[in-house]
Scaffold this motif. Structure first.
Motif, PDB file in Angstrom:
ATOM      1  N   TYR A 104       0.827  -0.800  -0.193  1.00 26.64           N
ATOM      2  CA  TYR A 104      -0.169  -0.045   0.278  1.00 26.64           C
ATOM      3  C   TYR A 104       1.239   0.926   0.135  1.00 26.64           C
ATOM      4  CZ  TYR A 104      -3.351   3.418   1.829  1.00 26.64           C
ATOM      5  OH  TYR A 104      -4.104   4.606   1.083  1.00 26.64           O
TER       6      TYR A 104
ATOM      7  N   TYR B 284      -2.730   3.963  -3.277  1.00 22.95           N
ATOM      8  CA  TYR B 284      -3.122   3.262  -4.171  1.00 22.95           C
ATOM      9  C   TYR B 284      -2.150   1.833  -3.439  1.00 22.95           C
ATOM     10  CZ  TYR B 284       0.842   5.510  -5.098  1.00 22.95           C
ATOM     11  OH  TYR B 284       2.233   6.221  -5.429  1.00 22.95           O
TER      12      TYR B 284
ATOM     13  N   LYS C 117       0.179  -1.081  -4.563  1.00 22.57           N
ATOM     14  CA  LYS C 117       1.520  -0.844  -5.518  1.00 22.57           C
ATOM     15  C   LYS C 117       1.546  -2.723  -6.476  1.00 22.57           C
ATOM     16  CE  LYS C 117       5.826   1.074  -6.565  1.00 22.57           C
ATOM     17  NZ  LYS C 117       6.428   2.078  -6.125  1.00 22.57           N
TER      18      LYS C 117
END
Length: 100
Positions: free
Chosen positions: A2, A96, A98
């Motif tokens: 994250y 996001y 990743k």
């Protein structure tokens, strides 16, 4: 993993450096780390009105570990002492999952 992309307006680089030094051991206990870190001299386009002069990524194994870090009492104490005295604005540009 994250990851968060964060923009700040740092008003006092010396106190902000003390914040970073004090919070890094706590960050490590939550398996967090900084990925990129930039001092920005000019912002050409922004979606917010707040100025930004520092941009960085911070990542954690999961969003839950990020949440736990930011809610941690020791971190909150350091944030109150150093971050609030050295940062005028904070903008979460993106967060996001990743791929490693």
């Amino acid at each position: 993993m994250y990851e968060m992309l964060v923009g700040l307006e740092v008003s006092d680089n010396e106190i902000y450096a003390q914040y970073r030094a004090a919070m890094k051991p706590i960050l490590a206990t939550f398996e967090g780390a900084f990925g990129y870190d930039f001092m920005v001299s000019e912002v050409l386009l922004s979606q917010v009105s707040e100025p930004i002069n520092r941009v960085f990524t911070i990542n954690f194994p999961t969003q839950l570990s990020a949440n736990n870090f930011f809610e941690d009492n020791d971190y909150q104490s350091i944030k109150s002492q150093y971050f609030e005295a050295s940062v005028r604005n904070t903008v979460i540009i993106a967060s996001y999952e990743k791929q490693a």
